[in-house]
Design a protein around this motif. Structure first.
Motif, PDB file in Angstrom:
ATOM      1  N   GLY A   1     -13.129  92.103  54.697  1.00 53.56           N
ATOM      2  CA  GLY A   1     -13.827  91.229  55.644  1.00 53.56           C
ATOM      3  C   GLY A   1     -14.772  92.052  56.503  1.00 53.56           C
ATOM      4  O   GLY A   1     -15.239  93.107  56.083  1.00 53.56           O
ATOM      5  N   PHE A   2     -15.035  91.548  57.705  1.00 47.15           N
ATOM      6  CA  PHE A   2     -16.070  92.154  58.551  1.00 47.15           C
ATOM      7  C   PHE A   2     -15.589  92.319  59.986  1.00 47.15           C
ATOM      8  O   PHE A   2     -14.829  91.501  60.492  1.00 47.15           O
ATOM      9  N   TRP A   3     -16.075  93.369  60.614  1.00 49.35           N
ATOM     10  CA  TRP A   3     -15.864  93.542  62.046  1.00 49.35           C
ATOM     11  C   TRP A   3     -17.147  93.113  62.743  1.00 49.35           C
ATOM     12  O   TRP A   3     -18.184  93.774  62.627  1.00 49.35           O
ATOM     13  N   ILE A   4     -17.085  91.965  63.416  1.00 44.79           N
ATOM     14  CA  ILE A   4     -18.289  91.419  64.048  1.00 44.79           C
ATOM     15  C   ILE A   4     -17.960  91.014  65.483  1.00 44.79           C
ATOM     16  O   ILE A   4     -16.959  90.338  65.727  1.00 44.79           O
ATOM     17  N   ASP A   5     -18.819  91.429  66.411  1.00 43.03           N
ATOM     18  CA  ASP A   5     -18.666  91.068  67.817  1.00 43.03           C
ATOM     19  C   ASP A   5     -17.254  91.346  68.332  1.00 43.03           C
ATOM     20  O   ASP A   5     -16.624  90.489  68.964  1.00 43.03           O
ATOM     21  N   GLY A   6     -16.765  92.522  68.047  1.00 39.09           N
ATOM     22  CA  GLY A   6     -15.496  92.925  68.632  1.00 39.09           C
ATOM     23  C   GLY A   6     -14.262  92.304  68.031  1.00 39.09           C
ATOM     24  O   GLY A   6     -13.177  92.388  68.604  1.00 39.09           O
ATOM     25  N   ALA A   7     -14.387  91.671  66.874  1.00 36.55           N
ATOM     26  CA  ALA A   7     -13.207  91.062  66.263  1.00 36.55           C
ATOM     27  C   ALA A   7     -13.290  91.150  64.744  1.00 36.55           C
ATOM     28  O   ALA A   7     -14.384  91.181  64.178  1.00 36.55           O
ATOM     29  N   PHE A   8     -12.124  91.204  64.109  1.00 37.77           N
ATOM     30  CA  PHE A   8     -12.088  91.224  62.651  1.00 37.77           C
ATOM     31  C   PHE A   8     -12.170  89.805  62.115  1.00 37.77           C
ATOM     32  O   PHE A   8     -11.443  88.917  62.570  1.00 37.77           O
ATOM     33  N   ARG A   9     -13.036  89.617  61.160  1.00 35.10           N
ATOM     34  CA  ARG A   9     -13.145  88.308  60.502  1.00 35.10           C
ATOM     35  C   ARG A   9     -12.784  88.481  59.034  1.00 35.10           C
ATOM     36  O   ARG A   9     -13.588  89.005  58.261  1.00 35.10           O
ATOM     37  N   PRO A  10     -11.579  88.065  58.677  1.00 30.28           N
ATOM     38  CA  PRO A  10     -11.175  88.219  57.276  1.00 30.28           C
ATOM     39  C   PRO A  10     -12.061  87.368  56.368  1.00 30.28           C
ATOM     40  O   PRO A  10     -12.549  86.317  56.779  1.00 30.28           O
ATOM     41  N   ALA A  11     -12.297  87.852  55.156  1.00 28.03           N
ATOM     42  CA  ALA A  11     -13.098  87.073  54.200  1.00 28.03           C
ATOM     43  C   ALA A  11     -12.154  86.318  53.277  1.00 28.03           C
ATOM     44  O   ALA A  11     -11.166  86.878  52.824  1.00 28.03           O
ATOM     45  N   PRO A  12     -12.463  85.056  53.010  1.00 29.13           N
ATOM     46  CA  PRO A  12     -11.575  84.271  52.143  1.00 29.13           C
ATOM     47  C   PRO A  12     -11.616  84.735  50.685  1.00 29.13           C
ATOM     48  O   PRO A  12     -10.637  84.590  49.971  1.00 29.13           O
ATOM     49  N   ALA A  13     -12.719  85.305  50.252  1.00 28.53           N
ATOM     50  CA  ALA A  13     -12.838  85.744  48.854  1.00 28.53           C
ATOM     51  C   ALA A  13     -13.045  87.257  48.821  1.00 28.53           C
ATOM     52  O   ALA A  13     -13.448  87.849  49.817  1.00 28.53           O
ATOM     53  N   VAL A  14     -12.753  87.871  47.676  1.00 32.42           N
ATOM     54  CA  VAL A  14     -13.046  89.298  47.522  1.00 32.42           C
ATOM     55  C   VAL A  14     -14.363  89.440  46.765  1.00 32.42           C
ATOM     56  O   VAL A  14     -14.442  89.173  45.570  1.00 32.42           O
ATOM     57  N   HIS A  15     -15.412  89.832  47.491  1.00 30.82           N
ATOM     58  CA  HIS A  15     -16.699  90.133  46.861  1.00 30.82           C
ATOM     59  C   HIS A  15     -16.818  91.654  46.852  1.00 30.82           C
ATOM     60  O   HIS A  15     -17.069  92.270  47.888  1.00 30.82           O
ATOM     61  N   LEU A  16     -16.612  92.210  45.682  1.00 32.79           N
ATOM     62  CA  LEU A  16     -16.480  93.663  45.570  1.00 32.79           C
ATOM     63  C   LEU A  16     -17.855  94.325  45.515  1.00 32.79           C
ATOM     64  O   LEU A  16     -18.592  94.149  44.541  1.00 32.79           O
ATOM     65  N   GLY A  17     -18.201  95.079  46.559  1.00 34.86           N
ATOM     66  CA  GLY A  17     -19.466  95.815  46.562  1.00 34.86           C
ATOM     67  C   GLY A  17     -19.299  97.059  45.703  1.00 34.86           C
ATOM     68  O   GLY A  17     -18.449  97.888  45.973  1.00 34.86           O
ATOM     69  N   MET A  18     -20.087  97.157  44.631  1.00 36.22           N
ATOM     70  CA  MET A  18     -19.956  98.289  43.719  1.00 36.22           C
ATOM     71  C   MET A  18     -21.027  99.324  44.048  1.00 36.22           C
ATOM     72  O   MET A  18     -22.222  99.045  43.910  1.00 36.22           O
ATOM     73  N   ALA A  19     -20.617 100.510  44.469  1.00 33.35           N
ATOM     74  CA  ALA A  19     -21.595 101.558  44.769  1.00 33.35           C
ATOM     75  C   ALA A  19     -22.199 102.022  43.448  1.00 33.35           C
ATOM     76  O   ALA A  19     -21.488 102.506  42.568  1.00 33.35           O
ATOM     77  N   ILE A  20     -23.497 101.821  43.294  1.00 38.58           N
ATOM     78  CA  ILE A  20     -24.177 102.148  42.035  1.00 38.58           C
ATOM     79  C   ILE A  20     -25.313 103.123  42.332  1.00 38.58           C
ATOM     80  O   ILE A  20     -26.194 102.839  43.138  1.00 38.58           O
ATOM     81  N   ALA A  21     -25.237 104.282  41.679  1.00 39.25           N
ATOM     82  CA  ALA A  21     -26.268 105.292  41.888  1.00 39.25           C
ATOM     83  C   ALA A  21     -27.528 104.877  41.157  1.00 39.25           C
ATOM     84  O   ALA A  21     -27.483 104.297  40.085  1.00 39.25           O
ATOM     85  N   MET A  22     -28.678 105.190  41.770  1.00 39.15           N
ATOM     86  CA  MET A  22     -29.930 104.887  41.115  1.00 39.15           C
ATOM     87  C   MET A  22     -30.392 106.152  40.428  1.00 39.15           C
ATOM     88  O   MET A  22     -30.103 107.244  40.885  1.00 39.15           O
ATOM     89  N   ARG A  23     -31.081 106.002  39.332  1.00 38.75           N
ATOM     90  CA  ARG A  23     -31.612 107.183  38.649  1.00 38.75           C
ATOM     91  C   ARG A  23     -32.521 107.897  39.640  1.00 38.75           C
ATOM     92  O   ARG A  23     -33.299 107.282  40.305  1.00 38.75           O
ATOM     93  N   SER A  24     -32.387 109.184  39.720  1.00 38.11           N
ATOM     94  CA  SER A  24     -33.186 110.034  40.595  1.00 38.11           C
ATOM     95  C   SER A  24     -33.003 109.741  42.079  1.00 38.11           C
ATOM     96  O   SER A  24     -33.927 109.878  42.858  1.00 38.11           O
ATOM     97  N   GLY A  25     -31.786 109.367  42.478  1.00 38.08           N
ATOM     98  CA  GLY A  25     -31.470 109.385  43.895  1.00 38.08           C
ATOM     99  C   GLY A  25     -31.309 108.051  44.571  1.00 38.08           C
ATOM    100  O   GLY A  25     -31.917 107.069  44.183  1.00 38.08           O
ATOM    101  N   GLY A  26     -30.458 108.049  45.594  1.00 38.35           N
ATOM    102  CA  GLY A  26     -30.224 106.834  46.354  1.00 38.35           C
ATOM    103  C   GLY A  26     -29.130 105.996  45.722  1.00 38.35           C
ATOM    104  O   GLY A  26     -28.717 106.237  44.583  1.00 38.35           O
ATOM    105  N   LEU A  27     -28.611 105.057  46.492  1.00 35.92           N
ATOM    106  CA  LEU A  27     -27.619 104.163  45.915  1.00 35.92           C
ATOM    107  C   LEU A  27     -27.635 102.824  46.613  1.00 35.92           C
ATOM    108  O   LEU A  27     -28.147 102.690  47.717  1.00 35.92           O
TER     109      LEU A  27
END
Lengths: 100, 376
Positions: free
Chosen positions: B227-253
């Motif tokens: 979930g997210f920490w917003i305005d001083g409080a934790f807001r749980p997320a109802p779904a799991v949206h998995l952020g996948m760290a993906i490297a870009m060719r020649s730098g950055g992600l």
């Protein structure tokens, strides 16, 4: 070995296989400089490809050459020389000749 | 103008895909926006009919600016509250990049650029989308010296700036804690090898796929990491949206989301991952993928290192890291054997959870991976 070479030649020469390998690699890693590749050194130390790219290489080789490469054989594709050797063997095998 | 990254304050509208009078459906791509990290397809959040277009292409406007108005069913044709997507809520993901503006480079062009002493990354192809050729390099070399503004066009500059902003904010605001555990990976890798034998080559699963599912399921057991920490409080997320760290060719992600990862089959997760990586490296991401990851997973793969302790992407509250699988001595039941082992790590926001709960998450992950057939 001579016999094997003669058979593979009838199918597809090593140069032709090499061209296909570079074609496939180049489509995935456009920065690839074919002339700079040391054929006996691990490809992944020379070309920046991850496991996703590698799976795509296997898929494209399958499309281009009709050779199915099982996961247990991935180790044979570590170097350019190894890949050409393996692929020409599999092509000869597919043509109904024993792999030597 | 939706916020498409934690620190995005403005964006340039590049192109409208709809015009006034067009019917639009929730989720439809209606515009393309250029951000610090590149072009993003913006989806609409309401169904209806496009009423008025308020921002013309090639205009840079602040986040929150109304781009267009949409009439919902039964509404009269009048300016109506538009879709500056709820994305304006700071649920942001590492924005994607200048994918569209990062051209491929022919080897001969690279070589020529070196000879001429110019930075290949500043050379643009003759036509957008084309490969940079030797001729492009020579044309660039012949051009008058680039003004400082030209350097700005190097896609890596804004990309690095965006990463710098998000990561600095993370380290400034988030009190991270870090946990690690070694996981016996034999069961999952054996299962995967047998499963892949049954699959056609184009449908083979990458090793990360069962781990993605296990991470998503373990997060359901310890929801204070999702979930997210917003305005001083934790807001749980109802779904799991998995952020996948993906490297870009020649730098950055970038770390765009795979939506509802906990409910998808491994085959579906692989298909989604394939689509996502392909679009990261050659195409465009969609606004919802960038704005709603609820947690991030980074997997350094078999070429990587044994453990990774990540920096949380705000306002998310956790990042899960997977190191490479190695053979290690493994003691169990009084004997030592050699096993395939990997180290899983958790970076978590101490405001939202405590180490005990984080430890339960890693334990759940290890447990789920011992029964891989149940992950499918």
């Amino acid at each position: 070995m001579f016999f094997f070479r003669a058979c593979a030649m009838a199918e597809m020469t090593r140069e032709q296989i090499k061209a296909v390998v570079f074609d496939v690699l180049g489509a995935i890693a456009p920065e690839l400089d074919a002339a700079a590749i040391a054929p006996d050194k691990p490809l992944r130390e020379q070309v920046d490809i991850d496991s996703f790219d590698f799976l795509n290489v296997v898929i494209r080789l399958h499309e281009r050459l009709g050779v199915d490469i099982p996961e247990k054989d991935y180790g044979e594709l570590l170097t350019l020389d190894g890949a050409i050797e393996y692929l020409s063997g599999r092509l000869a095998e597919r043509a109904g000749r024993p792999r030597l | 103008m939706p916020a498409l990254g934690a620190d995005m304050d403005a964006g340039t509208l590049v192109e409208w895909m709809v015009k006034p009078g067009d019917a639009v459906k929730r989720g439809q791509v209606v515009a393309v926006v250029e951000t610090q990290k590149g072009a993003v397809e913006v989806e609409i959040w309401e169904s209806g009919t496009v009423d008025r277009i308020l921002v013309e292409p090639h205009t840079k406007v602040p986040v929150g600016t109304v781009l267009a108005t949409v009439r919902t069913a039964g509404e009269p044709a009048a300016p109506v509250a538009p879709q500056p997507a709820p994305a304006a809520a700071p649920i942001a993901a590492p924005a994607p990049d200048a994918l569209a503006s990062r051209p491929r480079v022919a080897p001969a062009a690279r070589k020529r650029a070196e000879e001429l002493g110019i930075d290949i990354n500043t050379v643009r192809p003759a036509r957008a989308g084309d490969v940079v050729t030797r001729a492009d390099v020579e044309r660039a070399a012949a051009a008058p010296p680039a003004a400082p503004a030209a350097a700005e066009e190097d896609w890596r500059v804004p990309m690095r700036r965006a990463i710098a902003a998000a990561m600095s904010r993370s380290k400034r605001e988030i009190p991270h804690y870090y946990l690690a555990t070694d996981i016996d990976a034999a069961a999952v890798l054996d299962w995967l090898a047998a499963e892949n034998l049954k699959r056609p080559v184009a449908e083979r699963l990458l090793p990360v796929v069962p781990f993605m599912k296990a991470v998503a399921l373990a997060l359901k057991e310890v929801p204070e990491l999702n979930g997210f920490w917003i305005d001083g409080a934790f807001r749980p997320a109802p779904a799991v949206h998995l952020g996948m760290a993906i490297a870009m060719r020649s730098g950055g992600l970038v770390a765009p989301a795979i939506h509802d990862a906990d409910g998808k089959s491994l085959g579906q997760l692989m298909a989604d991952l394939r689509d996502l990586i392909t679009r990261v490296r050659s195409g465009r991401l969609r606004s919802s993928e960038m704005t709603d990851p609820t947690v991030t997973l980074t997997s350094l793969g078999e070429q990587g290192v044994e453990e990774v302790f990540g920096v949380i992407y705000p306002p998310q509250v956790a990042l899960v890291g997977l190191g490479k699988v190695t053979e290690r001595p493994w003691a169990a039941g009084g004997t030592v054997t050699v096993r395939k082992v990997l180290t899983a790590t958790l970076s978590a926001d101490h405001r939202a959870s405590d180490g005990h709960r984080g430890a339960l998450f890693l334990a759940a992950l290890a447990r789920l991976l011992q029964n891989p057939e149940k992950l499918n």
